[in-house]
Design a protein around this motif. Sequence first.
Motif, PDB file in Angstrom:
ATOM      1  N   TRP A 195      -9.617   1.163   3.135  1.00 31.53           N
ATOM      2  CA  TRP A 195      -8.332   1.237   2.750  1.00 31.53           C
ATOM      3  C   TRP A 195      -7.787   2.584   1.901  1.00 31.53           C
ATOM      4  CZ3 TRP A 195      -6.720   1.403  -2.610  1.00 31.53           C
ATOM      5  CH2 TRP A 195      -5.307   1.324  -2.796  1.00 31.53           C
ATOM      6  N   SER A 196      -8.999   3.114   1.037  1.00 29.35           N
ATOM      7  CA  SER A 196      -8.538   4.212   0.493  1.00 29.35           C
ATOM      8  C   SER A 196      -8.537   5.528   1.331  1.00 29.35           C
ATOM      9  CB  SER A 196      -9.681   4.406  -0.779  1.00 29.35           C
ATOM     10  OG  SER A 196     -10.976   4.658  -0.177  1.00 29.35           O
ATOM     11  N   PHE A 197      -9.064   5.482   2.607  1.00 25.51           N
ATOM     12  CA  PHE A 197      -8.944   6.624   3.416  1.00 25.51           C
ATOM     13  C   PHE A 197      -7.514   6.600   4.125  1.00 25.51           C
ATOM     14  CE2 PHE A 197     -13.503   6.550   5.268  1.00 25.51           C
ATOM     15  CZ  PHE A 197     -14.192   6.343   4.142  1.00 25.51           C
TER      16      PHE A 197
ATOM     17  N   SER B 116       0.861  -1.142  -0.009  1.00 23.58           N
ATOM     18  CA  SER B 116      -0.046  -0.103   0.004  1.00 23.58           C
ATOM     19  C   SER B 116       0.903   1.278   0.061  1.00 23.58           C
ATOM     20  CB  SER B 116      -1.112   0.062   1.342  1.00 23.58           C
ATOM     21  OG  SER B 116      -1.911  -0.851   1.203  1.00 23.58           O
ATOM     22  N   PRO B 117       2.006   1.452   0.984  1.00 22.54           N
ATOM     23  CA  PRO B 117       2.597   2.761   0.750  1.00 22.54           C
ATOM     24  C   PRO B 117       3.535   2.725  -0.598  1.00 22.54           C
ATOM     25  CG  PRO B 117       2.945   1.556   2.966  1.00 22.54           C
ATOM     26  CD  PRO B 117       2.250   0.580   2.027  1.00 22.54           C
ATOM     27  N   VAL B 118       3.831   1.749  -1.232  1.00 21.27           N
ATOM     28  CA  VAL B 118       4.518   1.715  -2.348  1.00 21.27           C
ATOM     29  C   VAL B 118       3.531   2.320  -3.535  1.00 21.27           C
ATOM     30  CG1 VAL B 118       5.591   0.497  -4.177  1.00 21.27           C
ATOM     31  CG2 VAL B 118       6.334   0.485  -2.034  1.00 21.27           C
ATOM     32  N   ALA B 119       2.235   1.716  -3.446  1.00 21.04           N
ATOM     33  CA  ALA B 119       1.274   1.968  -4.597  1.00 21.04           C
ATOM     34  C   ALA B 119       0.873   3.468  -4.372  1.00 21.04           C
ATOM     35  CB  ALA B 119      -0.118   1.010  -4.213  1.00 21.04           C
ATOM     36  N   ALA B 120       0.856   3.812  -3.096  1.00 17.82           N
ATOM     37  CA  ALA B 120       0.758   5.381  -2.823  1.00 17.82           C
ATOM     38  C   ALA B 120       1.756   6.446  -3.641  1.00 17.82           C
ATOM     39  CB  ALA B 120       0.374   5.545  -1.433  1.00 17.82           C
ATOM     40  N   GLN B 121       2.994   5.812  -3.868  1.00 18.91           N
ATOM     41  CA  GLN B 121       4.017   6.779  -4.223  1.00 18.91           C
ATOM     42  C   GLN B 121       4.057   6.574  -5.939  1.00 18.91           C
ATOM     43  OE1 GLN B 121       6.124   8.511  -2.956  1.00 18.91           O
ATOM     44  NE2 GLN B 121       5.945   7.931  -0.742  1.00 18.91           N
ATOM     45  N   LEU B 122       3.367   5.450  -6.489  1.00 18.40           N
ATOM     46  CA  LEU B 122       3.380   5.298  -8.089  1.00 18.40           C
ATOM     47  C   LEU B 122       2.740   6.469  -8.597  1.00 18.40           C
ATOM     48  CD1 LEU B 122       2.311   1.647  -8.304  1.00 18.40           C
ATOM     49  CD2 LEU B 122       4.552   2.421  -8.806  1.00 18.40           C
ATOM     50  N   SER B 123       3.159   6.794  -9.910  1.00 16.92           N
ATOM     51  CA  SER B 123       2.649   7.941 -10.785  1.00 16.92           C
ATOM     52  C   SER B 123       1.222   7.240 -10.857  1.00 16.92           C
ATOM     53  CB  SER B 123       3.485   8.186 -11.732  1.00 16.92           C
ATOM     54  OG  SER B 123       3.330   7.075 -12.663  1.00 16.92           O
ATOM     55  N   ALA B 124       0.221   8.384 -11.304  1.00 17.59           N
ATOM     56  CA  ALA B 124      -1.333   8.069 -11.376  1.00 17.59           C
ATOM     57  C   ALA B 124      -1.562   7.206 -12.460  1.00 17.59           C
ATOM     58  CB  ALA B 124      -2.023   9.311 -11.599  1.00 17.59           C
ATOM     59  N   PRO B 125      -0.904   7.149 -13.641  1.00 18.34           N
ATOM     60  CA  PRO B 125      -1.037   6.349 -14.659  1.00 18.34           C
ATOM     61  C   PRO B 125      -0.673   4.845 -14.415  1.00 18.34           C
ATOM     62  CG  PRO B 125      -0.089   8.110 -15.540  1.00 18.34           C
ATOM     63  CD  PRO B 125      -0.056   8.235 -14.005  1.00 18.34           C
TER      64      PRO B 125
ATOM     65  N   ALA C 165      -5.710  -3.217 -10.709  1.00 17.53           N
ATOM     66  CA  ALA C 165      -4.890  -4.534 -10.144  1.00 17.53           C
ATOM     67  C   ALA C 165      -4.241  -4.286  -9.036  1.00 17.53           C
ATOM     68  CB  ALA C 165      -4.102  -5.281 -11.289  1.00 17.53           C
ATOM     69  N   VAL C 166      -3.293  -2.935  -9.239  1.00 18.21           N
ATOM     70  CA  VAL C 166      -2.365  -2.307  -8.026  1.00 18.21           C
ATOM     71  C   VAL C 166      -3.195  -2.238  -6.831  1.00 18.21           C
ATOM     72  CG1 VAL C 166      -1.009  -0.566  -7.466  1.00 18.21           C
ATOM     73  CG2 VAL C 166      -0.624  -1.731  -9.628  1.00 18.21           C
ATOM     74  N   ASN C 167      -4.270  -1.609  -7.268  1.00 21.03           N
ATOM     75  CA  ASN C 167      -5.079  -1.030  -5.939  1.00 21.03           C
ATOM     76  C   ASN C 167      -5.659  -2.290  -5.209  1.00 21.03           C
ATOM     77  OD1 ASN C 167      -4.560   1.760  -6.177  1.00 21.03           O
ATOM     78  ND2 ASN C 167      -6.279   2.017  -7.602  1.00 21.03           N
ATOM     79  N   LYS C 168      -6.152  -3.268  -5.934  1.00 22.52           N
ATOM     80  CA  LYS C 168      -6.660  -4.422  -5.447  1.00 22.52           C
ATOM     81  C   LYS C 168      -5.799  -5.137  -4.580  1.00 22.52           C
ATOM     82  CE  LYS C 168      -9.781  -8.424  -6.366  1.00 22.52           C
ATOM     83  NZ  LYS C 168      -9.011  -8.920  -5.237  1.00 22.52           N
ATOM     84  N   LYS C 169      -4.698  -5.304  -5.064  1.00 23.86           N
ATOM     85  CA  LYS C 169      -3.645  -6.310  -4.434  1.00 23.86           C
ATOM     86  C   LYS C 169      -3.087  -5.569  -3.148  1.00 23.86           C
ATOM     87  CE  LYS C 169      -0.160  -9.328  -4.047  1.00 23.86           C
ATOM     88  NZ  LYS C 169       0.184  -9.313  -2.877  1.00 23.86           N
ATOM     89  N   ALA C 170      -2.930  -4.193  -3.198  1.00 30.43           N
ATOM     90  CA  ALA C 170      -2.697  -3.244  -2.040  1.00 30.43           C
ATOM     91  C   ALA C 170      -3.689  -3.284  -1.092  1.00 30.43           C
ATOM     92  CB  ALA C 170      -2.261  -1.836  -2.592  1.00 30.43           C
TER      93      ALA C 170
END
Length: 287
Positions: free
Chosen positions: A283-285, A220-229, A234-239
Amino acid sequence: MKKSEGLQSLQRSLSGLPQWASERILKQINQLTHYEPVIGIMGKTGAGKSSLCNALFASEVSPVSDVAACTREPLRFSLQVGERCMTLVDLPGVGENGTRDAEYAALYRQQFPRLDLVLWLIKADDRALAVDEHFYRHVIGESYRHKVLFVISQADKVEPTSGGNKLSTEQKQNISRKICLLHELFQPVHPVCTVSTRLQWGLRVMAERMIRCLPREATSPVAAQLSAPLRSDAVNKKACDDFGETVGSVLDTVSSMPLLPAPIRAIIQAVRNTVVSVARAVWSFFF
């Protein structure tokens, strides 16, 4: 505001527990939401480490400290999105300086236990891989292979190069051969990624594979750092799923405490699935 709402929702799902147990669990969940991942990135000079980091992550990388070139400490860089931080560790490329490779071996053995993942970049046109193979087998060894994600970088430089805006059929065929070669040489735990930052090619697949390779607490912390595109469904679901599982592990740890009264253990086990569901829902909070 959303974060406090998320914590309140989790608190309500723990309301049947004694206050000390609820507070302990919430404290550990809060620590999870503040986890700061550390990702190593290695590759020979010119492998495109900086351009890949700039393509993957939303924020600019900034040096954590000035390290003199004469020291053998790896450079550390900080990424920050809002309050969320992550560290990149730039590890020296092996095989460029034979006299220092032994020194680098000691450095790698010291660094690997501290890293959540290592992106090992190999240039698409690099054929001198004997030293890389030796390092992978004898320095990384069995203990940390699961932490390595091989990345073939600069895919647009694979022969026959054209300088165009997309890869040719022949280039894609040669890239497939390169992937097969790396699988034969290294027998990696994870599938090999291939990217071209110039063409913005392969980045989305790489982001999804990177998230799958990370330990649960880091996704989750790495997903939050990824550029928006690159923050795909799939990334969000796994996180999100991983966050739920790590919250579940927190409850498991508390319920397995020695001397815990049986009735309290039973309550924790009874609410576990509900708390995990709430964690996924909010999670999105947090991220």
